[in-house]
Motif scaffolding. Structure first.
Motif, PDB file in Angstrom:
ATOM      1  N   PRO A 120       6.060  15.790  -4.766  1.00 34.87           N
ATOM      2  CA  PRO A 120       5.341  15.154  -3.666  1.00 34.87           C
ATOM      3  C   PRO A 120       4.851  13.776  -4.121  1.00 34.87           C
ATOM      4  CG  PRO A 120       4.514  17.377  -4.102  1.00 34.87           C
ATOM      5  CD  PRO A 120       5.391  17.002  -5.257  1.00 34.87           C
ATOM      6  N   GLY A 121       4.599  12.885  -3.185  1.00 35.93           N
ATOM      7  CA  GLY A 121       4.098  11.570  -3.572  1.00 35.93           C
ATOM      8  C   GLY A 121       3.947  10.638  -2.390  1.00 35.93           C
ATOM      9  N   GLY A 122       3.130   9.605  -2.585  1.00 35.11           N
ATOM     10  CA  GLY A 122       2.852   8.673  -1.506  1.00 35.11           C
ATOM     11  C   GLY A 122       3.314   7.255  -1.773  1.00 35.11           C
ATOM     12  N   TRP A 123       4.127   7.052  -2.812  1.00 33.61           N
ATOM     13  CA  TRP A 123       4.606   5.707  -3.123  1.00 33.61           C
ATOM     14  C   TRP A 123       5.771   5.335  -2.202  1.00 33.61           C
ATOM     15  CZ3 TRP A 123       4.358   3.893  -8.875  1.00 33.61           C
ATOM     16  CH2 TRP A 123       3.096   4.203  -9.398  1.00 33.61           C
ATOM     17  N   ARG A 124       5.998   4.037  -2.056  1.00 36.66           N
ATOM     18  CA  ARG A 124       7.083   3.522  -1.215  1.00 36.66           C
ATOM     19  C   ARG A 124       8.398   3.546  -1.996  1.00 36.66           C
ATOM     20  NH1 ARG A 124       5.071   2.345   4.144  1.00 36.66           N
ATOM     21  NH2 ARG A 124       2.857   1.882   3.873  1.00 36.66           N
ATOM     22  N   ILE A 125       9.398   4.215  -1.449  1.00 34.63           N
ATOM     23  CA  ILE A 125      10.677   4.378  -2.136  1.00 34.63           C
ATOM     24  C   ILE A 125      11.613   3.235  -1.744  1.00 34.63           C
ATOM     25  CG2 ILE A 125      12.581   5.948  -2.612  1.00 34.63           C
ATOM     26  CD1 ILE A 125       9.742   6.942  -3.373  1.00 34.63           C
ATOM     27  N   ILE A 126      12.067   2.468  -2.752  1.00 35.28           N
ATOM     28  CA  ILE A 126      12.926   1.306  -2.470  1.00 35.28           C
ATOM     29  C   ILE A 126      14.301   1.421  -3.127  1.00 35.28           C
ATOM     30  CG2 ILE A 126      10.924  -0.204  -2.191  1.00 35.28           C
ATOM     31  CD1 ILE A 126      11.638  -1.379  -4.975  1.00 35.28           C
ATOM     32  N   GLY A 127      14.572   2.522  -3.820  1.00 31.67           N
ATOM     33  CA  GLY A 127      15.875   2.691  -4.451  1.00 31.67           C
ATOM     34  C   GLY A 127      15.939   4.002  -5.197  1.00 31.67           C
ATOM     35  N   PRO A 141       0.823  -1.221   0.000  1.00 31.86           N
ATOM     36  CA  PRO A 141       0.000   0.000   0.000  1.00 31.86           C
ATOM     37  C   PRO A 141       0.851   1.263   0.000  1.00 31.86           C
ATOM     38  CG  PRO A 141      -0.715  -1.538   1.711  1.00 31.86           C
ATOM     39  CD  PRO A 141       0.588  -2.047   1.192  1.00 31.86           C
ATOM     40  N   ARG A 142       0.278   2.330  -0.505  1.00 31.84           N
ATOM     41  CA  ARG A 142       0.963   3.620  -0.485  1.00 31.84           C
ATOM     42  C   ARG A 142       1.031   4.149   0.954  1.00 31.84           C
ATOM     43  NH1 ARG A 142      -1.378   6.713  -5.899  1.00 31.84           N
ATOM     44  NH2 ARG A 142      -1.397   4.871  -7.230  1.00 31.84           N
ATOM     45  N   LEU A 143       1.843   5.161   1.162  1.00 30.96           N
ATOM     46  CA  LEU A 143       1.965   5.784   2.477  1.00 30.96           C
ATOM     47  C   LEU A 143       0.642   6.427   2.891  1.00 30.96           C
ATOM     48  CD1 LEU A 143       5.387   7.602   1.971  1.00 30.96           C
ATOM     49  CD2 LEU A 143       5.006   5.569   3.376  1.00 30.96           C
ATOM     50  N   GLU A 144       0.321   6.365   4.175  1.00 35.67           N
ATOM     51  CA  GLU A 144      -0.898   7.017   4.659  1.00 35.67           C
ATOM     52  C   GLU A 144      -0.789   8.529   4.523  1.00 35.67           C
ATOM     53  OE1 GLU A 144      -1.945   5.817   8.569  1.00 35.67           O
ATOM     54  OE2 GLU A 144      -2.103   3.683   8.072  1.00 35.67           O
ATOM     55  N   SER A 145       0.398   9.064   4.782  1.00 35.38           N
ATOM     56  CA  SER A 145       0.644  10.503   4.627  1.00 35.38           C
ATOM     57  C   SER A 145       1.732  10.698   3.577  1.00 35.38           C
ATOM     58  CB  SER A 145       1.088  11.128   5.955  1.00 35.38           C
ATOM     59  OG  SER A 145       0.088  10.976   6.939  1.00 35.38           O
ATOM     60  N   ALA A 153      10.059   3.422  -7.042  1.00 36.44           N
ATOM     61  CA  ALA A 153       9.018   3.270  -6.034  1.00 36.44           C
ATOM     62  C   ALA A 153       8.019   2.171  -6.372  1.00 36.44           C
ATOM     63  CB  ALA A 153       8.286   4.597  -5.866  1.00 36.44           C
ATOM     64  N   ILE A 154       7.273   1.773  -5.326  1.00 37.49           N
ATOM     65  CA  ILE A 154       6.153   0.845  -5.449  1.00 37.49           C
ATOM     66  C   ILE A 154       4.926   1.532  -4.869  1.00 37.49           C
ATOM     67  CG2 ILE A 154       5.157  -1.312  -4.593  1.00 37.49           C
ATOM     68  CD1 ILE A 154       7.972  -2.485  -4.566  1.00 37.49           C
ATOM     69  N   GLY A 155       3.828   1.506  -5.614  1.00 37.20           N
ATOM     70  CA  GLY A 155       2.570   2.075  -5.144  1.00 37.20           C
ATOM     71  C   GLY A 155       1.444   1.107  -5.434  1.00 37.20           C
ATOM     72  N   GLY A 156       1.031   0.334  -4.424  1.00 36.85           N
ATOM     73  CA  GLY A 156       0.017  -0.683  -4.660  1.00 36.85           C
ATOM     74  C   GLY A 156       0.547  -1.768  -5.578  1.00 36.85           C
ATOM     75  N   LYS A 157      -0.113  -1.936  -6.732  1.00 39.24           N
ATOM     76  CA  LYS A 157       0.281  -2.966  -7.696  1.00 39.24           C
ATOM     77  C   LYS A 157       1.229  -2.434  -8.763  1.00 39.24           C
ATOM     78  CE  LYS A 157      -4.115  -5.457  -7.244  1.00 39.24           C
ATOM     79  NZ  LYS A 157      -5.300  -6.002  -7.954  1.00 39.24           N
TER      80      LYS A 157
END
Length: 562
Positions: free
Chosen positions: A187-194, A158-162, A173-177
């Motif tokens: 700005p953005g709510g995706w999960r940063i993995i690299g 899931p994306r970040l709550e905030s 990044a990963i955002g959901g699927k």
């Protein structure tokens, strides 16, 4: 192609809708169709751009130069040609390898959270993420932002709550699927993995973007040392050029930009939001590069006509509080649009009248007393570097215009000799203002939007009968409204193109009219599209202005579907 529909999406665009499913098969069909359409219309300059998205293709054209029914005829012929199996496409785009550093916590702040959510180790996440080739379905949201398909389902998070207020350029990044890659700070709510050291989008490079829709991306793990080495090489590269204009996909201009400077101005007070603008940049939405340009085209056009300027000469657009300017050399000017009580060396200045300012003269514009935006046009036009065929400022992407920002005290701008003909005179016929009288309800004329048919009759009725109020949160990206919700349920769609004036209905059931600095693609259904003339009136609407929408029939323009 019996499962394809052709619909009006605005006065200057037509959308070809394919089955609403995100998959490689639909993407291949879209790629074939786009390549055939490009080949078929390469000698039709009135067709400005062809923008592919997940499940649709949007064709933008100049309605002043070509009829919609002729564009429809061309599209129909290409559909028939594609139906028969004719293809101009090169099967499969290029593969672009993107080096990514996953190992540094600064670069991968969410890798631990993704590990916790998925139950996978960090090493397994990196291996899975870099083991596949990701198809680029389209570019949008930001210049060069790729919408990728093909991520392993085990990585879904899931994306970040905030959402973060700033995600660094190059973040993977990963955002959901979905998997994503941020080409610039955002700005953005995706999960940063690299993070990649590559500048995947660089407006000074030829071509500006390393990839396009139909290409594939492969993420290649690199160490921090390799990251730093590649980044250093990137920063020392000097073989870049300034992008030009056209349908070439962001190719740089082969010639230097030449100007003849005939005057100049100095900003003494910048006003609330004063920016350099012109007609906007066209032909680059397929790269995620927005159109931009003036909000009230009619007022801008009047100013340039009075001065005899080139139709695309750059001006200053001032919102609510206009600037105070000192002329560093003699120059003719005119003020149009929202009415302000301007003075030149303490003498009143009338709207829509040409004046000559001497060297050292001071022009005080003050507050816009009627309307919202005033336009200050100068003989020859404002001289700033051209970016993708335009001098317009985009504040969101911090690009174009005067260093990508609004003007401030102390800024100095050159005025150039772009004049091409005699002006319409110092005393033209009375010019109708786009400003709105107090307590007047502004009626906005619209065409049907690309998702019009997905709304119920009740929702369409409420949309046209309701009175909405312009909100203070409105800006050059979009005009927001309060009012009665259409209560039409979920309005999310598979993202497609957003033409100028599109009326999106958000999940709250309220409309947002997409304006000059809108993003190129979006995922809300569009019930209508405000006409260009009505958009000029809306550009002058202050917060609190009452608005009604009326949808005109598309008959005589284009059939409901083809």
């Amino acid at each position: 192609m019996n499962d394809v529909s052709v619909l009006v999406s605005s006065e200057d665009s037509i959308q070809i809708q394919f089955p609403q499913k995100i998959c490689g098969e639909i993407n291949e069909r879209i790629t074939d169709f786009v390549e055939n359409l490009k080949a078929y219309t390469c000698d039709v300059p009135e067709i400005i751009e062809i923008v592919p998205t997940y499940c649709a293709v949007t064709v933008y054209f100049n309605p002043d130069e070509i009829r919609q029914d002729f564009v429809l005829k061309l599209i129909g012929e290409v559909i028939e040609k594609t139906d028969k199996g004719a293809s101009s496409s090169k099967k499969g785009g290029k593969l672009v390898e993107i080096p990514v550093c996953y190992e540094d916590e600064e670069f991968a702040p969410d890798l631990a959270d993704v590990s916790k959510h998925t139950g996978l180790s960090k090493e397994e996440i990196i291996a899975l993420h870099s083991s596949r080739d990701y198809l680029i379905y389209m570019l949008g949201f930001l210049p060069g932002f790729p919408y990728l398909g093909g991520m392993d389902e085990r990585l879904e998070t899931p994306r970040l709550e905030s959402p973060r207020t700033k995600i660094p350029a190059g973040s993977v990044a990963i955002g959901g699927k979905q998997a994503g890659l941020y080409p610039s700070d955002s700005p953005g709510g995706w999960r940063i993995i690299g993070r990649t050291p590559l500048k995947v989008f660089d407006q000074t490079r030829n071509p500006a973007c390393l990839y396009e829709a139909g290409d594939s991306i492969r993420f290649v793990p690199v160490s921090r040392e390799e990251f730093d080495r590649i980044a250093e090489k990137q920063s020392s590269s000097s073989d870049s050029k300034i992008p030009g204009q056209g349908k070439s996909g962001g190719q740089a201009s082969s010639s230097l930009q030449r100007y003849v400077c005939t005057g100049g101005i100095k900003i003494l007070e910048g006003g609330m939001c004063t920016t350099v603008q012109d007609k906007g940049r066209f032909g680059f939405q397929h790269l995620g590069i927005g159109q931009g340009g003036v909000m009230d085209f009619e007022s801008y056009q009047i100013g340039n006509k009075i001065l005899g300027n080139d139709e695309n000469a750059a001006c200053l657009e001032a919102t609510l509080l206009a600037p105070t300017i000192q002329f560093t050399s003699g120059c003719d000017f005119v003020i149009t649009g929202g009415i302000c009580q301007a003075t030149l060396d303490e003498k009143p200045v009338q709207m829509n009248q040409k004046y000559h300012a001497e060297k050292g003269s001071i022009l005080k514009c003050g507050f816009v007393m009627k309307g919202l935006r005033s336009y200050l046009c100068f003989k020859g036009g404002i001289l700033v570097p051209e970016l993708f065929g335009s001098h317009s400022t985009n504040l969101k992407s911090k690009s174009g215009g005067y260093f990508g920002r609004k003007l401030e005290a102390g800024d100095e701008l050159a005025i150039g000799d772009f004049s091409c003909k005699k002006g319409i005179g110092e005393n033209p016929a009375p010019i109708e203002s786009n400003s709105i009288e107090e307590n007047e309800v502004l009626v906005l004329s619209c065409t049907k939007g690309s998702q019009y048919s997905s709304f119920s009759e009740e929702a369409v009725r409420k949309f046209q009968e309701s009175v909405f109020t312009v909100l203070p949160e409105s800006d050059r990206m979009g005009i927001r409204f309060s009012g009665q919700s259409l209560e039409c349920g979920k309005t999310d769609i598979i993202s497609d193109a957003i033409p100028f004036g599109s009326v999106q209905i958000t999940s709250s059931g309220l409309p947002v009219v997409m304006a000059s600095d809108r993003q190129t693609t979006g995922g809300y259904a569009k019930i209508a599209a405000v006409t260009r003339k009505s958009m000029c009136a809306l550009a002058q609407a202050l917060p609190g202005t009452k608005v009604k929408f009326t949808i005109k029939s598309n008959s005589g323009l284009l059939p409901e579907s083809f």
